[in-house]
Design a protein around this motif. Structure first.
Motif, PDB file in Angstrom:
ATOM      1  N   ALA A 279      41.183  33.634  44.044  1.00 50.20           N
ATOM      2  CA  ALA A 279      41.599  35.033  44.210  1.00 50.20           C
ATOM      3  C   ALA A 279      43.113  35.160  44.174  1.00 50.20           C
ATOM      4  O   ALA A 279      43.659  36.111  43.608  1.00 50.20           O
ATOM      5  N   LEU A 280      43.808  34.193  44.768  1.00 48.31           N
ATOM      6  CA  LEU A 280      45.271  34.209  44.724  1.00 48.31           C
ATOM      7  C   LEU A 280      45.772  34.031  43.297  1.00 48.31           C
ATOM      8  O   LEU A 280      46.725  34.692  42.873  1.00 48.31           O
ATOM      9  N   LEU A 281      45.133  33.133  42.556  1.00 45.91           N
ATOM     10  CA  LEU A 281      45.529  32.921  41.167  1.00 45.91           C
ATOM     11  C   LEU A 281      45.335  34.187  40.343  1.00 45.91           C
ATOM     12  O   LEU A 281      46.163  34.521  39.495  1.00 45.91           O
ATOM     13  N   GLY A 282      44.221  34.876  40.576  1.00 44.82           N
ATOM     14  CA  GLY A 282      43.907  36.075  39.798  1.00 44.82           C
ATOM     15  C   GLY A 282      44.515  37.334  40.330  1.00 44.82           C
ATOM     16  O   GLY A 282      44.328  38.406  39.721  1.00 44.82           O
ATOM     17  N   ARG A 283      45.243  37.253  41.464  1.00 45.00           N
ATOM     18  CA  ARG A 283      45.885  38.426  42.054  1.00 45.00           C
ATOM     19  C   ARG A 283      44.892  39.561  42.258  1.00 45.00           C
ATOM     20  O   ARG A 283      45.194  40.738  42.065  1.00 45.00           O
ATOM     21  N   ASN A 284      43.653  39.216  42.629  1.00 46.86           N
ATOM     22  CA  ASN A 284      42.600  40.176  42.967  1.00 46.86           C
ATOM     23  C   ASN A 284      42.137  41.022  41.781  1.00 46.86           C
ATOM     24  O   ASN A 284      41.372  41.974  41.967  1.00 46.86           O
ATOM     25  N   HIS A 285      42.601  40.706  40.595  1.00 46.80           N
ATOM     26  CA  HIS A 285      42.173  41.433  39.396  1.00 46.80           C
ATOM     27  C   HIS A 285      40.946  40.728  38.815  1.00 46.80           C
ATOM     28  O   HIS A 285      40.924  39.493  38.718  1.00 46.80           O
ATOM     29  N   PRO A 286      39.892  41.469  38.440  1.00 47.65           N
ATOM     30  CA  PRO A 286      38.658  40.816  37.974  1.00 47.65           C
ATOM     31  C   PRO A 286      38.870  39.874  36.793  1.00 47.65           C
ATOM     32  O   PRO A 286      38.275  38.794  36.748  1.00 47.65           O
ATOM     33  N   PHE A 287      39.722  40.266  35.847  1.00 46.85           N
ATOM     34  CA  PHE A 287      39.979  39.397  34.699  1.00 46.85           C
ATOM     35  C   PHE A 287      40.822  38.198  35.110  1.00 46.85           C
ATOM     36  O   PHE A 287      40.581  37.068  34.678  1.00 46.85           O
ATOM     37  N   GLY A 288      41.803  38.425  35.968  1.00 45.82           N
ATOM     38  CA  GLY A 288      42.632  37.318  36.447  1.00 45.82           C
ATOM     39  C   GLY A 288      41.833  36.313  37.255  1.00 45.82           C
ATOM     40  O   GLY A 288      42.035  35.097  37.139  1.00 45.82           O
ATOM     41  N   ILE A 289      40.900  36.800  38.062  1.00 38.31           N
ATOM     42  CA  ILE A 289      40.053  35.902  38.850  1.00 38.31           C
ATOM     43  C   ILE A 289      39.170  35.073  37.928  1.00 38.31           C
ATOM     44  O   ILE A 289      38.934  33.883  38.178  1.00 38.31           O
ATOM     45  N   ALA A 290      38.680  35.685  36.848  1.00 36.74           N
ATOM     46  CA  ALA A 290      37.853  34.945  35.885  1.00 36.74           C
ATOM     47  C   ALA A 290      38.644  33.793  35.267  1.00 36.74           C
ATOM     48  O   ALA A 290      38.137  32.666  35.156  1.00 36.74           O
ATOM     49  N   LEU A 291      39.879  34.072  34.856  1.00 36.51           N
ATOM     50  CA  LEU A 291      40.714  33.014  34.276  1.00 36.51           C
ATOM     51  C   LEU A 291      41.002  31.930  35.318  1.00 36.51           C
ATOM     52  O   LEU A 291      40.974  30.735  35.005  1.00 36.51           O
TER      53      LEU A 291
END
Length: 363
Positions: A279-291
């Motif tokens: 979640a920290l890596l993706g900054r709580n954004h659904p696409f960022g969390i996927a990556l």
């Protein structure tokens, strides 16, 4: 352009920094960074690695979404670990006991897991809302309680069955299993991968297209401002933690209904804490969390490949840890840079506006 730079630049900087740090560690240990990189990339096309990355990525993605829901309210739900493990255990017990038609049986198992996860998180939610107890402390304590409760539930004199040297619940019959997609020798893709994708779409829609999502983010930014705007911050705290727990309840389901079909003492652990990093890596954004989930799964699988060629697998741990730490630092650096740039733009506009009347007077 600014938005793209703010979103994409910090993770890119973090990955580059982590790669450089691992390269230095490899050189110090006498190994070749290029060899390690080649092994990590080529292993994706070997055996079942690609499918394994997708399967693990789906699990990490669900865990990351569960954490991100709490983060939207500035709530740190560290209890994902206990919530998903207890939910998987109870869901396995119910799934192995009930006799239901296919599809319905699977749906019941999923719903049971979500209800258990939400109920376990609900304890911390009520303590937070009505007694002001920090959710960090309460969820940590609930993790330990969940471990003890699981041990009690799967005892042979409770719901457990002794199988060799291991204890497990009764196996879930085929009617309750979630079929995957077989790719032959390349492995089988969990059916729950598509459920994880739907959860991501639902999360994105909830935050960006609904009033509830706006109130959730507003309450996280400022309880006082949200209350002044007619939002019940206490109610939002309870709902956010309940939703986080419900999603957390699904973390253990891909393996439970797609591969293992029973909960055992040796069932996988640690996904909840990985979800925090994702979640920290993706900054709580659904696409960022996927990556972030796919990157973490890729690094996990790389550890074994590196070990096979004599490269210390601990290099993966260094990279995972440095990525998480550096992404936080990188976002702060980019935020300050954008703030300074915005201040310069505003100052330039003010100077231009003040110079315009002087030019008119001269004319």
């Amino acid at each position: 352009m600014t938005r793209v730079r703010t979103v994409l630049l910090p993770p890119a900087l973090a990955i580059v920094f982590a790669a450089l740090l691992c390269a230095v560690a490899l050189l110090i240990s006498g190994d070749s960074p290029l060899t390690a990189l080649r092994v990590m990339i080529t292993q994706v096309g070997e055996g079942t690695t690609a499918i394994d990355i997708l399967n693990s990525g789906a699990i990490y993605y669900i865990a990351g979404l569960a954490v991100a829901i709490g983060f939207q309210m500035k709530l740190f739900n560290i209890g994902i670990e206990g919530q998903y493990r207890l939910a998987a255990c109870v869901a396995a017990i119910v799934g192995g006991t009930l006799v239901l038609p296919p599809v319905l049986h699977t749906i019941v198992i999923l719903l049971v897991a979500m209800v258990v996860g939400a109920a376990w998180a609900g304890i911390a939610a009520l303590l937070k809302a009505f007694r002001g107890v920090s959710e960090v402390i309460s969820t940590i304590m609930l993790n330990f309680l969940a471990t003890g409760l699981i041990a009690f539930l799967i005892r042979p004199d409770s719901f457990g069955v002794l199988r060799g040297n291991n204890i497990s619940t009764d196996p879930i019959p085929p009617s309750g299993q979630f079929p995957g997609i077989s790719f032959g020798s390349s492995g089988t893709l969990f059916g729950m991968v598509f459920v994880a994708a739907l959860l991501g779409l639902g999360y994105a829609f909830l935050l960006d297209r609904t009033r509830f999502g706006f109130e959730l983010k507003a309450s996280g930014e400022s309880d006082t401002a949200a209350t002044a705007g007619g939002v019940n911050a206490r109610r939002m705290t309870i709902i956010a933690l309940l939703m986080s727990g419900a999603v957390a309840g699904l973390v253990g389901l891909p393996e439970l209904v797609g591969r293992d079909f029973a909960y055992t003492l040796t069932s996988p652990q640690g996904y909840g804490f990985t979800g925090i990093a994702v979640a920290l890596l993706g900054r709580n954004h659904p696409f960022g969390i996927a990556l972030g989930a796919l990157l973490w799964a890729f690094l996990d699988k790389s550890a074994l490949a590196l070990d096979n060629v004599g490269v210390p697998r601990e290099i993966v741990l260094i990279m995972q840890g440095s990525v998480v730490l550096s992404v936080v630092v990188a976002y702060e650096i980019v935020r300050r840079y954008e703030l300074a740039a915005e201040q310069r733009r505003v100052a330039a506009q003010l100077r231009a506006a003040s110079a315009a009347p002087a030019e008119e007077v001269k004319a």
